[in-house]
Design a protein around this motif. Structure first.
Motif, short mmCIF file in Angstrom:
data_model
loop_
_atom_site.label_atom_id
_atom_site.label_comp_id
_atom_site.label_asym_id
_atom_site.label_seq_id
_atom_site.Cartn_x
_atom_site.Cartn_y
_atom_site.Cartn_z
N LEU A 196 14.18 2.02 -5.06
CA LEU A 196 15.56 2.24 -6.10
C LEU A 196 15.00 1.51 -7.11
O LEU A 196 15.28 2.28 -7.91
N MET A 197 14.80 0.58 -7.39
CA MET A 197 13.96 -0.12 -8.59
C MET A 197 12.86 0.52 -9.05
O MET A 197 12.84 0.39 -10.38
N ILE A 198 12.46 0.62 -8.11
CA ILE A 198 11.15 1.35 -8.82
C ILE A 198 11.91 3.13 -9.65
O ILE A 198 10.90 3.56 -10.44
N LEU A 199 12.03 3.66 -9.07
CA LEU A 199 12.59 4.34 -9.56
C LEU A 199 14.14 4.57 -10.90
O LEU A 199 13.92 5.31 -10.82
N ILE A 200 13.76 3.17 -11.48
CA ILE A 200 15.25 3.67 -11.89
C ILE A 200 14.35 3.83 -13.42
O ILE A 200 14.83 4.40 -14.16
N LYS A 238 0.76 -0.93 0.25
CA LYS A 238 0.40 0.23 0.40
C LYS A 238 0.47 0.82 -0.04
O LYS A 238 0.52 1.87 -0.77
N ALA A 239 2.30 1.06 0.71
CA ALA A 239 3.09 2.19 1.29
C ALA A 239 3.16 2.59 -0.54
O ALA A 239 3.98 3.44 -0.81
N TYR A 240 3.59 2.30 -1.08
CA TYR A 240 4.35 1.99 -3.09
C TYR A 240 3.36 2.22 -2.95
O TYR A 240 3.85 3.46 -4.20
N LEU A 241 2.35 2.11 -3.49
CA LEU A 241 1.06 2.60 -4.48
C LEU A 241 0.61 3.45 -4.33
O LEU A 241 0.75 4.72 -5.30
N SER A 242 1.04 4.00 -2.79
CA SER A 242 0.22 5.45 -2.14
C SER A 242 1.29 6.15 -2.98
O SER A 242 0.98 7.47 -2.85
N SER A 243 2.69 6.04 -2.39
CA SER A 243 3.72 6.43 -2.94
C SER A 243 3.43 6.96 -4.93
O SER A 243 3.83 8.15 -5.08
N LEU A 244 3.09 6.08 -5.31
CA LEU A 244 3.28 6.74 -6.17
C LEU A 244 1.84 7.07 -6.84
O LEU A 244 1.71 8.31 -7.92
N GLN A 245 0.79 6.99 -6.37
CA GLN A 245 -0.53 7.57 -6.50
C GLN A 245 0.24 9.19 -5.82
O GLN A 245 -0.78 10.24 -6.82
N ILE A 246 0.45 9.62 -4.87
CA ILE A 246 0.78 10.28 -4.80
C ILE A 246 1.81 11.12 -5.20
O ILE A 246 1.66 13.07 -5.75
N ASP A 274 -2.49 8.23 8.83
CA ASP A 274 -2.77 6.98 7.25
C ASP A 274 -2.59 7.37 6.02
O ASP A 274 -2.34 6.47 5.04
N THR A 275 -1.08 8.74 6.51
CA THR A 275 -0.42 9.28 5.03
C THR A 275 0.44 8.11 4.60
O THR A 275 1.56 7.93 5.33
N LEU A 276 0.23 7.24 3.46
CA LEU A 276 1.12 6.25 3.64
C LEU A 276 2.47 6.97 2.60
O LEU A 276 1.71 6.76 1.44
N MET A 277 3.54 6.97 2.97
CA MET A 277 5.05 7.25 1.50
C MET A 277 6.03 7.10 2.19
O MET A 277 5.78 6.05 3.35
N ILE A 278 6.67 5.71 0.34
CA ILE A 278 7.26 4.65 1.07
C ILE A 278 8.75 5.52 2.04
O ILE A 278 9.30 4.85 3.06
N GLY A 279 9.18 6.83 1.73
CA GLY A 279 10.33 7.53 2.71
C GLY A 279 9.92 7.43 3.92
O GLY A 279 10.37 7.20 4.78
N LYS A 280 8.17 7.06 4.79
CA LYS A 280 7.89 7.56 5.62
C LYS A 280 8.38 5.48 6.46
O LYS A 280 8.78 5.96 7.94
#
Lengths: 273, 297
Positions: free
Chosen positions: B274-278, B76-84, B245-251
């Protein structure tokens, strides 16, 4: 002569209002006499007084300045070397890896840079403190310096260096007498950039600072996590004013340098004619 | 010899302080958590020689990555980071484009001042710029006071500590990164093209969509990546302006590391981030490359 159209004037006004209003409000409320940060209760400078009595903030500010000064100076030297190697170094083994390592830190999330450096410092048993923050800041800011300096190196006329070499300069002298003065403005702006990045950094410093060294952003962070505070407003106002004065005077200086250059060029043309 | 030193010094510096730490993260992401200092196992014991090295590699596994797939939190954190990150990039484009356009159309003598006004926030402390919104968005904050005063709302809105505040924070702090590349592209635009289009019967709005937007495409792409890439791994903005409830992967990474002290999982989270950022990073590089070639001699 172009003028502002109605549409452009509106979008610029709204856009800059969005960029500047939050900071302007912050500055105004740093002079609020009330502890309540959103209700105006009269003009006062007492928060500045309290700020300057707060030893913890002053200590953190001093640590931050030391770290920023040392790391940006190291970064300027290493970054300039790296830029020179990238632009003038020709081929050497591992060049691709080298340029990759220069560009990667620019896009690396801070949390990852911080985490990886911390794991290194723990792995080699280096105590966390001012030294580790300096190492961390130098590493990412040298990459910024190198990008700034290499764009300048790419654009300048290489024959100037070659002429110096033909006239009997050693490569070192040619660098010192010809190349360095030409790229100096880029090195200086790289240094300034590195200095600001270091002053500003919270995430990497939080990972790499030990209990013995606290930087200003870490101190600000731990106090604003609990909410808005008038002391932090005062501190922010001081920092914002320093930056504003700095940027405006830098841009005035570069403008007057441009004017002077143009005048000299014209004088030279007249002298030739 | 001197050339060797010139290359070796920055090279070694980056190897030791950038590449090696990274390999350590990779290695720890394959290790197990342990109640020890450092809190993971196995640790490399070089004195044990070859056998030690073999035991070291045998103890590494993908367990942490399996753990990440079994616990919903990380997905959820990865998806919500992407979405945000994606939505804030879009918002930044919508806010930034008109500003860049207005700057490019502005009278010549105004441009250096406008440029300085865009760059100035960039030199100002990031932390302070995020902080400045806390007083505006809070329940008794200026925005609510203003909205109540105008009568648009009858009771204060809950904005601080929600995802809306995170969007505002990201757009606000990264706006200069969106404006500058778009402005650079628009500034080069030849106004004769627009005049020609209008002479040929194009309305101004059609000409904008058919000429201005396509010709500023490279600036738009560059600006979007410059906002999207840092926003994805952002920590400060969701931590200060977002809610619990704000999910972000950095957090999540920060909390795994500092609160749960689970270094192996924190490292695994970093590796996947990192793999997502590549992908966006490679796309961004390609866009830059294409632009350089287009401008080249």
């Amino acid at each position: 002569m172009r003028r502002f159209s109605w549409f452009n004037a509106t979008s610029l006004t709204l856009g800059f209002a969005f960029l500047y209003l939050p900071m302007i409000i912050l500055v105004i409320f740093s002079f609020n006499s009330s502890q309540l940060v959103t209700v105006w209760a009269g003009f006062s400078t007492k928060w500045y007084g309290e700020l300057f009595q707060n030893e913890a903030f002053l200590d953190a500010a001093w640590v931050t300045l030391k770290v920023a000064f040392v790391s940006s100076t190291l970064a300027a030297v290493l970054g300039t070397m790296a830029a020179y190697v990238l632009v003038r170094g020709g081929r050497f083994m591992g060049r691709t890896l080298f340029s990759g390592m220069i560009y990667a830190p620019l896009v690396m999330p801070e949390v990852i840079t911080g985490l990886s450096l911390l794991l290194l410092f723990i792995g080699i048993g280096l105590d966390r403190g001012i030294l580790t923050i300096v190492l961390a800041h130098t590493t990412f800011s040298m990459c910024y310096v190198s990008v700034v300096v290499s764009s300048r190196l790419v654009s300048f006329d290489r024959s100037l260096e070659e002429a110096a070499l033909d006239l009997g300069c050693s490569p070192m002298d040619a660098f010192r007498l010809v190349t360095l003065p030409i790229i100096a403005p880029a090195v200086i702006s790289g240094w300034l950039l590195a200095f600001t990045l270091s002053l500003d950094d919270l995430v990497i410093a939080s990972f790499t600072a030990g209990p013995s060294a606290t930087t200003l952003p870490i101190k600000i962070w731990s106090s604003i996590r609990l909410g808005v505070s008038p002391e932090i407003n005062a501190l922010s106002t001081i920092l914002i004013s320093i930056v504003t004065v700095g940027v405006i005077s830098a841009s005035l200086a570069s403008k007057s340098a441009a004017v002077r250059r143009e005048r000299e060029m014209r004088a030279a043309e007249r002298a030739e004619a | 010899m001197r050339r060797f030193a010139l290359i070796a010094v920055p090279y070694l510096w980056l190897l030791v302080l950038f590449l090696v730490p990274f390999i350590i993260v990779l290695k720890i992401s394959l290790s197990d958590i342990a109640l020890a200092i450092p809190p993971y196992t196995p640790t490399l014991d070089l004195s044990a020689g070859w056998e030690g090295l073999r035991a070291f590699f045998a103890a590494l596994d993908l367990e942490n990555f399996w753990f990440l797939t079994t616990d919903d939190l990380y997905w959820k954190a990865y998806l919500s980071s992407l979405q945000i990150a994606a939505l804030s990039t879009l918002l930044a484009l919508l806010v930034g484009y008109p500003i860049a356009y207005g700057m490019a159309q502005a009278p010549d003598e105004w441009r250096p001042t406008l440029m300085m006004l865009v760059i100035l926030p960039f030199w100002t402390s990031f932390l302070i710029r995020v902080y400045s919104w806390m007083g505006i968005l809070s329940k008794e904050g200026f925005l609510n006071q203003f909205l109540l005063w105008t009568g648009l709302v009858s009771e204060p809105l809950e904005i601080l500590n929600t995802n809306t505040a995170v969007y505002i924070g990201i757009v606000y702090t990264y706006l200069p990164f969106m404006i500058l590349p778009i402005y650079a592209a628009l500034e080069k635009l030849d106004s004769a093209l627009l005049e020609a289009a209008e002479d040929l019967g194009c309305s101004r709005i059609t000409a904008f969509w058919l000429i201005t937007v396509p010709l500023s495409k490279s600036g738009i792409i560059a600006g979007c990546f410059l906002v999207f890439i840092p926003a994805l791994g952002e920590f400060v903005i969701p931590a200060l302006l977002g809610g619990s409830d704000t999910l972000m992967i950095g957090k999540v990474l920060w909390e795994e590391f500092f609160s749960n002290r689970d270094w192996p999982v924190a490292s695994a989270v970093a590796v996947i981030l990192l793999m997502i950022l590549i992908v966006p990073i490679i796309l961004f590089q390609r866009n830059e490359q294409k632009q350089r070639e287009a401008e080249g001699p």
